[in-house]
Write an enzyme that holds these catalytic residues in place. Structure first.
Site, PDB file in Angstrom:
ATOM      1  N   THR B  15       0.816  -1.224   0.000  1.00 54.05           N
ATOM      2  CA  THR B  15       0.000   0.000   0.000  1.00 54.05           C
ATOM      3  C   THR B  15       0.847   1.270   0.000  1.00 54.05           C
ATOM      4  OG1 THR B  15      -0.009  -0.057   2.410  1.00 54.05           O
ATOM      5  CG2 THR B  15      -1.888  -1.085   1.289  1.00 54.05           C
ATOM      6  N   GLY B  16       2.170   1.142   0.120  1.00 54.62           N
ATOM      7  CA  GLY B  16       3.030   2.315   0.287  1.00 54.62           C
ATOM      8  C   GLY B  16       3.385   2.981  -1.025  1.00 54.62           C
ATOM      9  N   CYS B 133      17.628   4.857  -2.763  1.00 56.39           N
ATOM     10  CA  CYS B 133      17.175   5.444  -4.032  1.00 56.39           C
ATOM     11  C   CYS B 133      18.162   6.470  -4.588  1.00 56.39           C
ATOM     12  CB  CYS B 133      15.783   6.063  -3.879  1.00 56.39           C
ATOM     13  SG  CYS B 133      15.506   7.002  -2.379  1.00 56.39           S
ATOM     14  N   GLN B 160      17.122  15.658  -4.181  1.00 52.29           N
ATOM     15  CA  GLN B 160      16.277  14.503  -3.871  1.00 52.29           C
ATOM     16  C   GLN B 160      14.809  14.891  -3.738  1.00 52.29           C
ATOM     17  OE1 GLN B 160      19.847  12.846  -1.129  1.00 52.29           O
ATOM     18  NE2 GLN B 160      17.877  11.950  -0.630  1.00 52.29           N
ATOM     19  N   HIS B 257      14.892  11.657  -8.371  1.00 50.69           N
ATOM     20  CA  HIS B 257      16.124  12.117  -7.725  1.00 50.69           C
ATOM     21  C   HIS B 257      17.138  12.487  -8.805  1.00 50.69           C
ATOM     22  CE1 HIS B 257      14.566  10.965  -3.965  1.00 50.69           C
ATOM     23  NE2 HIS B 257      15.447  10.068  -3.565  1.00 50.69           N
TER      24      HIS B 257
HETATM   25  N1  LIG Z   1      10.376   6.014  -1.322  1.00 49.95           N
HETATM   26  C1  LIG Z   1      11.501   5.719  -1.958  1.00 49.95           C
HETATM   27  O1  LIG Z   1      11.930   6.444  -2.914  1.00 49.95           O
HETATM   28  C2  LIG Z   1      12.313   4.521  -1.539  1.00 49.95           C
HETATM   29  C3  LIG Z   1      13.431   4.161  -2.313  1.00 49.95           C
HETATM   30  C4  LIG Z   1      14.235   3.084  -1.901  1.00 49.95           C
HETATM   31  C5  LIG Z   1      13.892   2.372  -0.779  1.00 49.95           C
HETATM   32  N2  LIG Z   1      12.786   2.725  -0.052  1.00 49.95           N
HETATM   33  C6  LIG Z   1      12.472   1.955   1.141  1.00 49.95           C
HETATM   34  O2  LIG Z   1      11.266   1.246   0.903  1.00 49.95           O
HETATM   35  C7  LIG Z   1      10.551   1.086   2.130  1.00 49.95           C
HETATM   36  C8  LIG Z   1       9.116   1.589   1.947  1.00 49.95           C
HETATM   37  O3  LIG Z   1       9.181   2.969   1.576  1.00 49.95           O
HETATM   38  P1  LIG Z   1       7.908   3.794   1.095  1.00 49.95           P
HETATM   39  O4  LIG Z   1       8.467   5.086   0.621  1.00 49.95           O
HETATM   40  O5  LIG Z   1       7.053   3.004   0.192  1.00 49.95           O
HETATM   41  O6  LIG Z   1       7.135   4.015   2.499  1.00 49.95           O
HETATM   42  P2  LIG Z   1       5.592   4.341   2.771  1.00 49.95           P
HETATM   43  O7  LIG Z   1       4.979   5.049   1.611  1.00 49.95           O
HETATM   44  O8  LIG Z   1       5.532   4.984   4.092  1.00 49.95           O
HETATM   45  O9  LIG Z   1       4.904   2.860   2.865  1.00 49.95           O
HETATM   46  C9  LIG Z   1       5.188   1.960   3.923  1.00 49.95           C
HETATM   47  C10 LIG Z   1       4.559   0.607   3.681  1.00 49.95           C
HETATM   48  O10 LIG Z   1       4.920  -0.291   4.745  1.00 49.95           O
HETATM   49  C11 LIG Z   1       3.744  -0.803   5.355  1.00 49.95           C
HETATM   50  N3  LIG Z   1       3.987  -0.996   6.798  1.00 49.95           N
HETATM   51  C12 LIG Z   1       4.375  -0.075   7.696  1.00 49.95           C
HETATM   52  N4  LIG Z   1       4.564  -0.652   8.917  1.00 49.95           N
HETATM   53  C13 LIG Z   1       4.266  -1.979   8.770  1.00 49.95           C
HETATM   54  C14 LIG Z   1       4.246  -3.098   9.647  1.00 49.95           C
HETATM   55  N5  LIG Z   1       4.621  -2.977  10.938  1.00 49.95           N
HETATM   56  N6  LIG Z   1       3.898  -4.310   9.140  1.00 49.95           N
HETATM   57  C15 LIG Z   1       3.555  -4.430   7.840  1.00 49.95           C
HETATM   58  N7  LIG Z   1       3.541  -3.411   6.970  1.00 49.95           N
HETATM   59  C16 LIG Z   1       3.903  -2.194   7.426  1.00 49.95           C
HETATM   60  C17 LIG Z   1       2.685   0.218   5.082  1.00 49.95           C
HETATM   61  O11 LIG Z   1       1.412  -0.381   5.191  1.00 49.95           O
HETATM   62  P3  LIG Z   1       0.084   0.458   5.664  1.00 49.95           P
HETATM   63  O12 LIG Z   1      -0.398   1.194   4.426  1.00 49.95           O
HETATM   64  O13 LIG Z   1      -0.831  -0.613   6.104  1.00 49.95           O
HETATM   65  O14 LIG Z   1       0.538   1.407   6.747  1.00 49.95           O
HETATM   66  C18 LIG Z   1       3.033   0.630   3.659  1.00 49.95           C
HETATM   67  O15 LIG Z   1       2.555  -0.319   2.751  1.00 49.95           O
HETATM   68  C19 LIG Z   1      11.363   1.831   3.191  1.00 49.95           C
HETATM   69  O16 LIG Z   1      12.236   0.935   3.851  1.00 49.95           O
HETATM   70  C20 LIG Z   1      12.196   2.789   2.365  1.00 49.95           C
HETATM   71  O17 LIG Z   1      13.413   3.144   2.999  1.00 49.95           O
HETATM   72  C21 LIG Z   1      11.986   3.781  -0.395  1.00 49.95           C
END
Ligand SMILES: NC(=O)c1ccc[n+]([C@@H]2O[C@H](COP(=O)([O-])OP(=O)(O)OC[C@H]3O[C@@H](n4cnc5c(N)ncnc54)[C@H](OP(=O)(O)O)[C@@H]3O)[C@@H](O)[C@H]2O)c1
Ligand SMILES: NC(=O)c1ccc[n+]([C@@H]2O[C@H](COP(=O)([O-])OP(=O)(O)OC[C@H]3O[C@@H](n4cnc5c(N)ncnc54)[C@H](OP(=O)(O)O)[C@@H]3O)[C@@H](O)[C@H]2O)c1
EC number: 1.2.1.11
Lengths: 350, 350
Positions: B15-16, B133, B160, B257
């Site tokens: 969902t994120g 990223c 970024q 980025h």
């Molecule tokens: N954004 C980027 O550009 C990027 C790039 C590289 C790596 N990342 C990494 O990818 C990961 C996710 O990033 P994001 O940007 O997508 O974050 P985000 O938009 O905040 O989404 C977080 C996701 O994790 C789920 N979640 C949170 N706590 C949880 C738990 N305790 N158990 C199960 N699911 C849980 C959330 O579900 P709900 O909707 O149910 O809360 C949501 O699906 C992070 O580790 C981040 O560092 C991100």
């Protein structure tokens, strides 16, 4: 310059982005001037604008308007500066010009009072040039560190505000921001490009974007802004061979240019010493406690006089290299303030 | 991994910000998967989300939901990744994790398929890490040039986007942009700071500003983002001693980025050769005709798979140094795409 009585100052481009800030500065600073004459294009003649608490009528720039001027602060587009600076100088004014026209000329000094005030004394053509706003965002901090350690090379990446392109830049960002606010633009290829009407002075949208191309193109892929920062830094520091690499990028900020600096010195550096040097340097404010949220940003530097310096780190692989981040108001130190500092130097060389 | 039948894929964090882009990619790419299971927090359990043209019900992440999974794509916050990756691996899944938790571990490979696909084969803990990223915005282009000329050092400055901070970053920028649109903010000290409500994940306003502090603080003034880009670049290229200096700056861009790169090599470089190398590199698009308005910007790179490279110049003082500018979608190659590429490698190591 005439002697006796207080000198007459002319502000050319008094209605522009820089000219407006300059009128504010002249109202705030110690008043060393007799008459202050406001000049602009014939379009603006007859408008009344405030300076030193009075409403002053704007005159159209012509030969007559330059009679009896001791110091002329030029904040005009390049073509108008090229045309009128020699005229004003021939009439006996000391011209202080912030356009790009004269900065590279051998017989025109390029002056930043904190660094090379002495250079303003020798002006064979009656013209003193003030640097580009991007050079001015970094040069005072870099100059202070150079005095201590001896600069060996610079790698610079900029984050330049739209008011560096004058009123047109600001109008363009504000219009584009209104067009993207409240939308979910910025997530699909070209969606911002399609949504904004008119790129103004920029070759790509500036709202929700960064534009790695500032100024015009030159040979070999460099831009005029990049070449200017390099040439001006060398000239001001008196280091014609200094290696300088610059990438100039426009960002959606109204006012306040920032630069990420990688500087290599002849000697080993330390962060505590760098802090001491920067804190003691005239025209620099040290802002470096990131754990407490203290680092320079354009939103904080805008409207202030000094260069804000922070994020000071020693390169992890090179004890002679320092990384830091600087922000400065491109309309104040970047243009109006530097030129008025030069004017004050010239009016009372002390 | 089980043999026979098509492998079961689990998407954790479906969902994120990254998870949503990943569902889109899984729908577009060649379909090598059997079941695709969508997992998130209990908050999202029961929601139906589209993938491969079907609506799939989101399950709460628990032990049971991980049964029978062959490949698990982790896009969770660090703490949840740290907790659940070993559990999934113990149940026999190959975990591909995009959090920061495992990237630096010696017994976890850090993989970018264009550069070190081979590293994905050796995974003593059953975990493969996908880089940050920001690293992913530059590493494919830098890796291609390194193969040709041998990298000697890097100086990097980043631009970024807010979606690098997940949904919260995007929400914060959109709210702040609505608050400043139609105003004349950005011209007085602190006026933006006073006008915006809530800084979200950032230590300073992000609308009409740039924030030279991304991630958390570490010793010596560096941030976690800066240290990550350095350590990850070294690990992926297999150059544990490579000198790398990074300044990480957040800019008001939704997605995409960018990085200004100063790269020094063991050999002399030329721009035409650099163009050839970048144009031929898988995963890179060369976009370098600035005279015709062609240079990479995030507004153009967003929503696309490759790294966009342009503004290629040879340093004027150093025939072994190249300057260039890269942009990449931080949610696609920066996270979702890189992890799905790794998953495809692992599923059919060929
Ligand atoms: N954004 C980027 O550009 C990027 C790039 C590289 C790596 N990342 C990494 O990818 C990961 C996710 O990033 P994001 O940007 O997508 O974050 P985000 O938009 O905040 O989404 C977080 C996701 O994790 C789920 N979640 C949170 N706590 C949880 C738990 N305790 N158990 C199960 N699911 C849980 C959330 O579900 P709900 O909707 O149910 O809360 C949501 O699906 C992070 O580790 C981040 O560092 C991100
Ligand atoms: N903006 C910066 O950050 C910055 C920094 C350093 C240096 N500079 C330099 O400063 C100069 C002015 O920049 P700006 O940003 O203030 O530009 P601007 O906002 O566009 O203002 C231009 C000014 O020049 C006047 N002008 C234009 N053509 C003229 C003519 N033919 N005769 C007389 N006056 C004329 C305009 O008068 P009307 O109102 O009557 O048109 C206006 O006052 C430029 O050379 C620029 O490169 C700017």
């Amino acid at each position: 310059m005439k002697t006796g009585g207080e000198p007459t100052l002319a502000v050319l481009g008094a209605t522009g982005a820089v000219g407006s800030v300059l009128r504010g500065l002249l109202s705030e600073r110690r008043d060393v001037w007799g008459e202050i004459r406001l000049l602009a294009s014939p379009r603006s003649a007859g408008r009344k604008l405030p300076v030193r608490g009075e409403e002053v009528e704007v005159l159209a720039l012509d030969e007559e308007a330059l009679e009896g001027v001791d110091v002329a602060l030029f904040h005009l587009p390049d073509d108008a500066a090229a045309q009128w600076a020699p005229v004003a100088a021939a009439k006996g004014a000391v011209v202080i010009d912030s356009s790009a026209v004269f900065r590279a000329e051998d017989d025109v000094p390029l002056v930043v009072p904190e660094i090379n005030a002495h250079a303003a004394r020798v002006r064979p053509r009656g013209i003193v040039a003030s640097p580009d706003c991007t050079t001015l965002a970094l040069i005072v901090a870099v100059g202070a560190l150079h005095s201590a350690w001896g600069l060996e090379s610079l790698v610079l990446s900029t984050y330049q505000a739209v008011s560096g392109s004058g009123r047109e830049g600001v109008d363009t960002l504000r219009r584009q921001l209104a067009e993207v606010a409240g939308t979910d633009l910025g997530t699909k290829p070209g969606d911002v490009r399609r949504a904004v009407t008119g790129a103004g002075p920029y070759p790509a949208p500036i709202a929700l974007n960064v534009v790695p191309f500032a100024g015009a193109g030159t040979t070999d892929g460099w831009t005029t802004d990049e070449m200017a920062v390099r040439a001006e830094t060398r000239k001001i520091l008196g280091m014609p061979q200094l290696p300088v690499s610059v990438t100039c990028v426009r960002v959606p900020v109204v006012t306040g240019h920032s630069v990420a600096v990688h500087a290599r010195f002849e000697n080993e550096v330390t962060v505590p010493q760098a802090h001491e040097i920067l804190a003691a340097a005239p025209g620099v404010v040290l802002c470096d406690a990131p754990g407490e949220g203290e680092f320079p940003t354009p939103a904080d530097a805008v409207g202030t006089d000094p260069t804000w310096a922070g994020r000071v780190r020693r390169a992890l692989d090179d004890p002679q290299a320092l990384e830091f981040f600087v922000c400065g108001d491109n309309l104040r130190k970047g243009a109006a303030l530097n030129s008025v500092q030069i004017a004050e130097l010239v009016a009372s060389p002390g």
